[in-house]
Design a protein around this motif. Structure first.
Motif, PDB file in Angstrom:
ATOM      1  N   GLY A 296      50.434  40.610  42.645  1.00  0.00           N
ATOM      2  CA  GLY A 296      49.248  39.787  42.444  1.00  0.00           C
ATOM      3  C   GLY A 296      48.207  40.483  41.585  1.00  0.00           C
ATOM      4  N   PHE A 297      48.015  41.783  41.823  1.00  0.00           N
ATOM      5  CA  PHE A 297      47.041  42.530  41.025  1.00  0.00           C
ATOM      6  C   PHE A 297      47.462  42.594  39.560  1.00  0.00           C
ATOM      7  CE2 PHE A 297      45.657  46.628  39.257  1.00  0.00           C
ATOM      8  CZ  PHE A 297      44.274  46.469  39.357  1.00  0.00           C
ATOM      9  N   ARG A 298      48.758  42.841  39.318  1.00  0.00           N
ATOM     10  CA  ARG A 298      49.234  42.915  37.938  1.00  0.00           C
ATOM     11  C   ARG A 298      49.159  41.544  37.255  1.00  0.00           C
ATOM     12  NH1 ARG A 298      52.720  47.135  36.660  1.00  0.00           N
ATOM     13  NH2 ARG A 298      52.640  46.252  34.555  1.00  0.00           N
ATOM     14  N   ALA A 299      49.400  40.472  38.002  1.00  0.00           N
ATOM     15  CA  ALA A 299      49.334  39.132  37.403  1.00  0.00           C
ATOM     16  C   ALA A 299      47.925  38.815  36.907  1.00  0.00           C
ATOM     17  CB  ALA A 299      49.790  38.085  38.419  1.00  0.00           C
ATOM     18  N   LEU A 300      46.908  39.288  37.629  1.00  0.00           N
ATOM     19  CA  LEU A 300      45.520  39.030  37.236  1.00  0.00           C
ATOM     20  C   LEU A 300      45.142  39.710  35.928  1.00  0.00           C
ATOM     21  CD1 LEU A 300      43.308  39.137  40.457  1.00  0.00           C
ATOM     22  CD2 LEU A 300      43.409  37.315  38.750  1.00  0.00           C
ATOM     23  N   LYS A 301      45.932  40.664  35.494  1.00  0.00           N
ATOM     24  CA  LYS A 301      45.581  41.447  34.307  1.00  0.00           C
ATOM     25  C   LYS A 301      46.413  41.072  33.082  1.00  0.00           C
ATOM     26  CE  LYS A 301      44.434  45.788  35.148  1.00  0.00           C
ATOM     27  NZ  LYS A 301      42.977  45.686  35.206  1.00  0.00           N
ATOM     28  N   LEU A 425      45.039  39.025  51.903  1.00  0.00           N
ATOM     29  CA  LEU A 425      44.635  39.616  50.627  1.00  0.00           C
ATOM     30  C   LEU A 425      45.612  39.215  49.525  1.00  0.00           C
ATOM     31  CD1 LEU A 425      42.722  41.454  49.098  1.00  0.00           C
ATOM     32  CD2 LEU A 425      44.104  43.407  49.813  1.00  0.00           C
ATOM     33  N   GLY A 426      46.909  39.206  49.831  1.00  0.00           N
ATOM     34  CA  GLY A 426      47.885  38.779  48.833  1.00  0.00           C
ATOM     35  C   GLY A 426      47.711  37.327  48.460  1.00  0.00           C
ATOM     36  N   ALA A 427      47.395  36.466  49.446  1.00  0.00           N
ATOM     37  CA  ALA A 427      47.162  35.051  49.150  1.00  0.00           C
ATOM     38  C   ALA A 427      45.924  34.881  48.278  1.00  0.00           C
ATOM     39  CB  ALA A 427      47.024  34.271  50.449  1.00  0.00           C
ATOM     40  N   ALA A 428      44.913  35.732  48.498  1.00  0.00           N
ATOM     41  CA  ALA A 428      43.720  35.667  47.657  1.00  0.00           C
ATOM     42  C   ALA A 428      44.052  36.020  46.209  1.00  0.00           C
ATOM     43  CB  ALA A 428      42.660  36.617  48.215  1.00  0.00           C
ATOM     44  N   LEU A 429      44.858  37.037  46.021  1.00  0.00           N
ATOM     45  CA  LEU A 429      45.288  37.375  44.654  1.00  0.00           C
ATOM     46  C   LEU A 429      46.091  36.231  44.041  1.00  0.00           C
ATOM     47  CD1 LEU A 429      46.331  41.099  45.257  1.00  0.00           C
ATOM     48  CD2 LEU A 429      44.397  40.301  43.892  1.00  0.00           C
ATOM     49  N   THR A 430      46.890  35.555  44.873  1.00  0.00           N
ATOM     50  CA  THR A 430      47.647  34.404  44.378  1.00  0.00           C
ATOM     51  C   THR A 430      46.697  33.320  43.875  1.00  0.00           C
ATOM     52  OG1 THR A 430      49.415  34.863  45.953  1.00  0.00           O
ATOM     53  CG2 THR A 430      49.377  32.671  44.975  1.00  0.00           C
ATOM     54  N   MET A 431      45.647  33.070  44.613  1.00  0.00           N
ATOM     55  CA  MET A 431      44.650  32.093  44.174  1.00  0.00           C
ATOM     56  C   MET A 431      44.026  32.531  42.848  1.00  0.00           C
ATOM     57  SD  MET A 431      43.125  29.271  44.942  1.00  0.00           S
ATOM     58  CE  MET A 431      41.726  28.357  44.288  1.00  0.00           C
ATOM     59  N   GLY A 432      43.735  33.819  42.735  1.00  0.00           N
ATOM     60  CA  GLY A 432      43.118  34.322  41.513  1.00  0.00           C
ATOM     61  C   GLY A 432      43.996  34.151  40.298  1.00  0.00           C
TER      62      GLY A 432
END
Length: 989
Positions: A296-301, A425-432
């Motif tokens: 999720g963190f890498r997807a946001l970038k 936290l992972g679901a939040a990154l998914t939303m992001g």
């Protein structure tokens, strides 16, 4: 199940032909096959849901299954079983597969020559996944598992012009194949202890296996390694984003609905029985949540739409495997629902990216703007899928995520709160990253990027996306349609309790967790958007991919270092290394292990054996010190002919006959090849390298020692004692050797004739490199007396005048054509005695070869010996009349003989299989024809052996005989340099 599986693979074989005729429209035809399979699966769901997962195959209410014996000796069968887990995954495999193939009909260009092969691989992949999720035999499942790895390699590397595609394909192949091999070790460990390799039996024995402790812990850990490598979890996660070099339909299918679901399926399958093992939770829940956060963190970038989805897939796969890893009935219920939801929304999003890339030429969100106006329908479909991925209410992704939270709240373990926090936290990154994807693709970038002008996709191009997004929306409102599948699977672990799939379950803790994850996700997106500079991604630490590349590079450097010190181009060095290893290892064993020794010694059974042994030793010694190559070869043959005598004295006429024929053919081949080499070998005893001599003597002593030790170590009766009875009653023959070759050990023989075919091809390839092979020159096309292969230089220059006059007179006699091509030779090469004897003997020898072939089942002989006898007949014709005579004597190309022989031998094995018996089953038929006779069907296999051996001999004669003749005609072959130059440049073709 078997019909659908077969239909998929047959369709894959037919794809190239269909696409040559219909071009890209053939995708519509091909898509029908998985679509029909999907409809068939829907009709089977009532039977699947009526089955009881806790009962084994064959019991009342057992899941639909089919069982076919495959390898009874290893207890491996083609056993397939359909339960709710397999059915759910199969819905994605067939349903999404049909839609993706339909989509491909407008994605690819009509004149693309590669789409036939592409479609074949896609359909074959659907077949491999179908076999993987329905196979009940773990060995069969592993076979399908590895097939998916190979096919994914081919599909990811579809664009061979891109080095990134080739590298990504290789990474995926290495990682998933390595993981598969590790998994195989774990499967074999469990199957061995369970006493069965049936998955249903292993799961039924799970309690007993778990009680074994460390053994089962290790076995399960090995299987999990295979699963997480396939589903791209940390530390193997990097191969999946790299696989985005593949065409978008590949990404949509393999990495949303098919390949990566294989690891998910395996974890889900094992969870009911092995979730209590000590390494299960750390490797599934721990690694799963870690993967979810990193992905999720890498997807946001990311800025590439496909990479956003790729890292999002990594994150979602970690999410799903972590939930399955909980090992509770509630978790099984929720995770299966999430698996289905993920397949629907992720396939839709990948297909959306394919249309965007197809119509705009870019996937970079920094360049995309205004697509919402240009593609309103696509925007709606992609928006529904992205919202489902983010967990927005009234969509199936939200329903499944609510179930996940509910299952996590039911955990009663110490690490439950930590796991729940990681999921939120992972679901939040998914939303992001869902917001980043949607607004990056369809939002308007004011003040920076002008709106792109592109045409809207056609409805037929959008149809697969519309179907998938409609399902996501419909199941979000009415999830009860698929709930029975989840309920049925969770029943395998005790039932889901009061859990249900509901569009809105009320104001409960799960809804509160959803609100928290959505709020955090919006915050993550806003922060990322405000801090996004557009710069490339920078990492503060070494990534898993970099570690992998460093490891591969280190392996490459080690291989280069070892190769540079071992591959020196010296045959003697290679032979020394091989023989040194052969010497050292048995010697070390002999020094550390007590070796039994025979108590009775017999020097010889017959006085003649002592004399023959002395001749063999003398021949070997002379071969070593011989100054000329011909003498050395001749002395080596003396040792071989000595073994013929030994076999004959020991009562093994069949072995003696075969050895005699083989030794003769080998001698002729050596002599023919010697024409291209210098006469002299080396300088005698003074040139012997004593280091090599010591090694040779040591090897000889070691072989003698091993043979004696083996004789002394025997404690049980030899299995050969039972062979006479088996040969007569089971193989219907009295010649034990031949019956063993064509019946009892027929697979060995089939492999050997295949090796012979490969050897013949190799010889021909080396000799005929750069030249056409197989063109036949007729005798009438060659002027009389024009063929001269330099025999004068080889046979001696001091020919007597009277012999020359007789030879020329014989050659000029038109009515003395004893051989068809005899007149084509120069007079000095012709021999009236040899030609007459050859003409008299040739047909008799051929008849003898056929007789040896047909009677070999009961008397010494058989296909191998018969083929060698026929080959000797051809050798005599060649020696008497030259290369033109060889061409005239047999007008069938050696390749046809070899290929026909292998085909006939294979047919002899397949026909019994079609009749319902095991492969290579032998039948005996008795009949009366001027007496009682018996025909054994293994003779057909023997005829195939006969043809292969005859083709091999013909190939050797043409390669080492005719071709060398054609290169040296009219010139003296004494000058080896000239001959090699002629071979290299093709002079004399």
């Amino acid at each position: 199940m078997l019909v659908i599986l077969t239909a998929l693979f047959v369709t894959a074989l037919l794809c190239p032909m269909l696409f040559r005729a219909l071009k890209r429209n053939a995708f519509y035809v091909v898509a029908v096959v998985p679509a029909v399979g999907f409809i068939w699966l829907l009709t089977q769901l009532p039977a699947v849901l009526a089955a009881d997962n806790s009962l084994a195959n064959g019991a009342p209410n057992a899941p639909p299954s089919i069982s076919i014996q495959w390898i009874p000796g290893l207890n491996i069968g083609l056993n397939f079983r359909m339960d709710s887990l397999a059915a759910t995954i199969l819905l994605l495999i067939l349903g999404v597969g049909a839609l993706v193939l339909f989509y491909c009909a407008r994605y690819f260009k009509n004149d693309d020559p590669q789409i036939g092969g592409f479609a074949a691989k896609m359909v074959a992949f659907a077949g491999a996944m179908t076999g993987l999720v329905t196979a009940d035999d773990v060995i069969v499942m592993f076979v399908f598992w590895e097939i998916t790895s190979v096919l994914s390699y081919l599909l990811i590397g579809f664009n061979q012009a891109l080095i990134t595609a080739r590298r990504s394909a290789m990474n995926a192949l290495i990682i998933t194949t390595l993981g598969g091999l590790v998994m195989l070790a774990g499967i074999l460990m469990l199957g061995t202890k369970a006493g069965s390799y049936q998955l249903s039996d292993i799961m039924a024995s799970a309690d007993q296996l778990v009680a074994l402790g460390t053994y089962t812990d290790v076995a399960v850990a090995l299987i999990i390694v295979g699963a997480i490598s396939k589903s791209a979890l940390v530390p193997f996660h990097f191969w999946l984003p790299g696989a985005m070099a593949a065409p978008t339909p590949v990404s949509a299918y393999l990495h949303a609905a098919a390949m990566v679901k294989a690891g998910v399926y395996l974890i889900a399958r094992l969870a009911p029985g092995f979730a209590e093992t000590s390494l299960w939770a750390p490797m599934t829940v721990g690694i799963g949540i870690l993967t979810m956060l990193i992905g999720g963190f890498r997807a946001l970038k990311q800025y590439d739409l496909k990479l956003i989805l790729a890292f999002g897939t990594v994150s979602q796969l970690g999410f799903i495997i972590a939930i399955f890893g909980f090992g509770t009935p509630e978790a099984a219920f929720a995770a299966l629902a999430m698996t289905l939801a993920h397949g629907l929304f992720k396939a839709t999003l990948f297909l959306s990216v394919g249309i965007i890339d197809h119509n705009t030429g870019t996937r970079d969100i920094r360049k995309l703007s205004g697509l919402r106006r240009a593609m309103p329908i696509l925007t709606g479909a992609a928006g529904i899928a992205a919202a489902s991925m983010a967990g927005v209410p009234l969509l199936f992704g939200f329903v499944a995520k609510e179930a996940v939270y509910e299952s996590a709240l039911h955990l009663h373990t110490g690490w439950g709160p930590i796991a729940l926090a990681g999921l939120v936290l992972g679901a939040a990154l998914t939303m992001g990253y869902s917001l980043r994807f949607f607004f990056g693709a369809f939002g308007v970038k004011k003040h920076s990027v002008p709106a792109l002008k592109c045409k809207a996709p056609t409805l037929i191009f959008l149809a697969p996306l519309l179907v998938l997004s409609a399902l996501t929306l419909f199941l979000g409102v009415y999830p009860q349609l698929v709930e029975p599948l989840m309920v049925h699977w969770s029943a395998a672990q005790g039932g889901p309790g009061k859990m249900h799939l509901l569009p809105f379950a009320g104001f409960n803790p799960a809804l509160g967790l959803s609100a928290i994850s959505v709020s955090l996700g919006v915050a993550f997106y806003w922060i990322r958007r405000r801090t996004d500079t557009g710069a490339p991604l920078r990492r503060m630490m070494t990534s898993a991919e970099e570690i992998y590349r460093m490891s591969v590079n280190a392996l490459d450097m080690a291989a280069i270092w070892i190769t540079g010190r071992t591959q020196r181009g010296s045959l003697s060095f290679y032979l020394g290394v091989i023989l040194g290893v052969v010497l050292v290892i048995p010697l070390g064993i002999a020094l550390t292990v007590a070796t039994p020794w025979p108590s009775n010694w017999i020097i010889a059974d017959h006085p003649a054996q002592i004399l023959i042994g002395a001749i063999i030793i003398a021949g070997a010694v002379v071969a070593i010190i011989a100054p000329k190559r011909f003498m050395a070869v001749l002395m080596v043959s003396v040792t071989g002919y000595g073994m013929v005598a030994i076999f004959a004295l020991q009562g093994a006429p069949d072995l003696a006959l075969t050895q005699l024929l083989v030794e003769t053919i080998v001698l002729v081949s050596f002599v023919l090849a010697l024409r291209a080499l210098p006469k002299r070998l080396w300088g005698g005893v003074a040139r012997i390298k004593w280091g090599r001599a010591v090694m040779a003597i040591a090897l000889a002593v070691m072989v003698i020692y091993i043979a004696i030790a083996m004789m002394g170590a025997r404690q049980e009766a030899s299995i050969s004692l039972a062979w006479p009875d088996l040969a007569y009653h089971e193989g219907y023959g009295k010649n034990i050797v031949n019956v063993a070759l064509v019946d009892m050990r027929v697979w060995d023989t089939f492999g050997e004739i295949t090796v012979l075919a490969a050897a013949a091809t190799g010889v021909a390839s080396l000799i005929f490199a750069g030249r056409s092979f197989g063109s036949r020159v007729r005798a009438q096309d060659v002027a009389p007396g024009s063929i001269d292969s330099g025999s004068e230089a080889m046979g001696g220059k001091e020919s007597k005048e009277v012999e020359l006059r007789i030879a020329r007179r014989f050659a000029s006699s038109g009515n003395q054509d004893w051989l068809m091509a005899g007149s084509t030779l120069v007079a000095e090469r012709r021999s009236i005695i040899f030609e007459v004897v050859t003409r008299l003997m040739f047909h008799s020898v051929l008849v003898l070869s056929v007789y040896t072939l047909l009677t070999g089942h009961n008397t010494p002989g058989g296909g191998f010996a018969g083929g060698l006898i026929a080959g000797l007949a051809l050798t005599i014709r060649y020696l008497a009349g030259g290369r033109i005579e060889l061409s005239e004597s047999i007008r069938v190309a050696p390749g046809m003989l070899i290929g026909g022989g292998i085909a006939l031998a294979g047919l002899a094995g397949i026909v019994p299989l079609l009749l319902g018996d095991e492969i290579f089953t032998t039948y005996a038929m008795e009949f009366w024809f001027f007496g009682e006779h018996k025909f054994v069907t293994s003779t057909v296999f023997d005829i195939g052996v006969y043809l292969v051996v005859l083709g091999l001999v013909q190939d050797v004669l043409r390669s080492l005989g005719s071709e060398i003749d054609s290169l040296s005609e009219g010139r003296s072959p004494v000058d080896r340099h000239d001959f090699v130059e002629a071979s290299r440049t093709g002079v004399g073709r």
